[in-house]
Write a protein that holds these residues in place. Structure first.
Motif, PDB file in Angstrom:
ATOM      1  N   LYS A   3       0.853  -1.183   0.000  1.00 25.15           N
ATOM      2  CA  LYS A   3       0.000   0.000   0.000  1.00 25.15           C
ATOM      3  C   LYS A   3       0.888   1.232   0.000  1.00 25.15           C
ATOM      4  N   GLN A   4       0.483   2.192  -0.824  1.00 26.92           N
ATOM      5  CA  GLN A   4       1.252   3.434  -0.895  1.00 26.92           C
ATOM      6  C   GLN A   4       0.783   4.363   0.216  1.00 26.92           C
ATOM      7  N   ALA A   5       1.705   4.980   0.937  1.00 28.43           N
ATOM      8  CA  ALA A   5       1.361   5.902   2.011  1.00 28.43           C
ATOM      9  C   ALA A   5       2.053   7.233   1.746  1.00 28.43           C
ATOM     10  N   GLY A   6       1.331   8.346   1.962  1.00 26.85           N
ATOM     11  CA  GLY A   6       1.921   9.673   1.810  1.00 26.85           C
ATOM     12  C   GLY A   6       1.724  10.247   0.419  1.00 26.85           C
ATOM     13  N   PHE A   7       2.413  11.360   0.155  1.00 26.94           N
ATOM     14  CA  PHE A   7       2.293  12.072  -1.107  1.00 26.94           C
ATOM     15  C   PHE A   7       3.596  11.934  -1.898  1.00 26.94           C
ATOM     16  N   THR A   8       3.463  12.029  -3.199  1.00 25.31           N
ATOM     17  CA  THR A   8       4.655  11.998  -4.033  1.00 25.31           C
ATOM     18  C   THR A   8       5.316  13.369  -4.029  1.00 25.31           C
ATOM     19  N   LEU A   9       6.535  13.413  -4.452  1.00 31.29           N
ATOM     20  CA  LEU A   9       7.281  14.664  -4.490  1.00 31.29           C
ATOM     21  C   LEU A   9       6.636  15.658  -5.461  1.00 31.29           C
ATOM     22  N   VAL A  10       6.116  15.184  -6.545  1.00 29.73           N
ATOM     23  CA  VAL A  10       5.465  16.040  -7.543  1.00 29.73           C
ATOM     24  C   VAL A  10       4.222  16.699  -6.933  1.00 29.73           C
ATOM     25  N   GLU A  11       3.441  15.927  -6.203  1.00 36.92           N
ATOM     26  CA  GLU A  11       2.242  16.483  -5.565  1.00 36.92           C
ATOM     27  C   GLU A  11       2.610  17.569  -4.563  1.00 36.92           C
ATOM     28  N   LEU A  12       3.632  17.367  -3.785  1.00 31.88           N
ATOM     29  CA  LEU A  12       4.064  18.362  -2.802  1.00 31.88           C
ATOM     30  C   LEU A  12       4.556  19.643  -3.481  1.00 31.88           C
ATOM     31  N   VAL A  13       5.309  19.514  -4.551  1.00 38.11           N
ATOM     32  CA  VAL A  13       5.822  20.684  -5.280  1.00 38.11           C
ATOM     33  C   VAL A  13       4.667  21.471  -5.886  1.00 38.11           C
ATOM     34  N   VAL A  14       3.682  20.777  -6.440  1.00 40.41           N
ATOM     35  CA  VAL A  14       2.522  21.463  -7.030  1.00 40.41           C
ATOM     36  C   VAL A  14       1.750  22.228  -5.964  1.00 40.41           C
ATOM     37  N   VAL A  15       1.532  21.644  -4.817  1.00 44.76           N
ATOM     38  CA  VAL A  15       0.806  22.324  -3.730  1.00 44.76           C
ATOM     39  C   VAL A  15       1.575  23.557  -3.261  1.00 44.76           C
ATOM     40  N   ILE A  16       2.877  23.435  -3.094  1.00 37.49           N
ATOM     41  CA  ILE A  16       3.688  24.580  -2.657  1.00 37.49           C
ATOM     42  C   ILE A  16       3.659  25.684  -3.705  1.00 37.49           C
TER      43      ILE A  16
END
Length: 146
Positions: A3-16
């Protein structure tokens, strides 16, 4: 199965990035709020000055003092007026007619004109002219008040 847990790096960069864009567009609006508040306070003072001047003149006319008396009583407050019934441009005149001047306004009087400074900004002013009872708000702009 994992199971995948957390956010990907791309998702975090987009939110920031989205938060940065929102902050950049909203910040100038919040910075301008203080100068707009000073302009609004100055406009409120201007309305009070107009009302006080007109009430003093109305009291002067109602007392039948077309050119004689140089004082009127407004709500128990003695107000000095000029020969046309408008309050004089001094503490005994227009400031007394206001009855309760807020501490954020600093009055100064010179040659029949009272200038009320809004806050600590020397160019953010409202003026009252004794001879005509005219109140000017020409200096109440966000550029002068901020």
């Amino acid at each position: 199965m994992k199971k995948q847990a957390g956010f990907t790096l791309v998702e975090l960069v987009v939110v920031i990035a989205v938060l940065g864009i929102l902050a950049a567009t909203a910040l100038p609006r919040f910075v301008n709020v203080q100068s707009n508040a000073r302009v609004a306070a100055g406009n409120g003072l201007a309305a009070s000055l107009r009302s006080a001047a007109n009430l003093a003149r109305a009291s002067w006319v109602a007392a039948g003092s077309n050119a004689g008396a140089l004082q009127v009583t407004m709500d128990g407050q003695v107000v000095t007026v000029n020969g046309t019934g408008y309050p004089t441009a001094d503490a005994a005149g227009i400031v007394a007619a206001l009855q309760n001047l807020d501490a954020q306004f600093t009055p100064s009087h010179l040659n029949g004109v009272s200038t009320f400074q809004v806050g600590t900004f020397a160019q953010c002013t409202v003026t009252y002219t004794e001879a005509t009872g005219v109140v000017s708000t020409a200096n109440l702009t966000p550029a002068r008040c901020g």
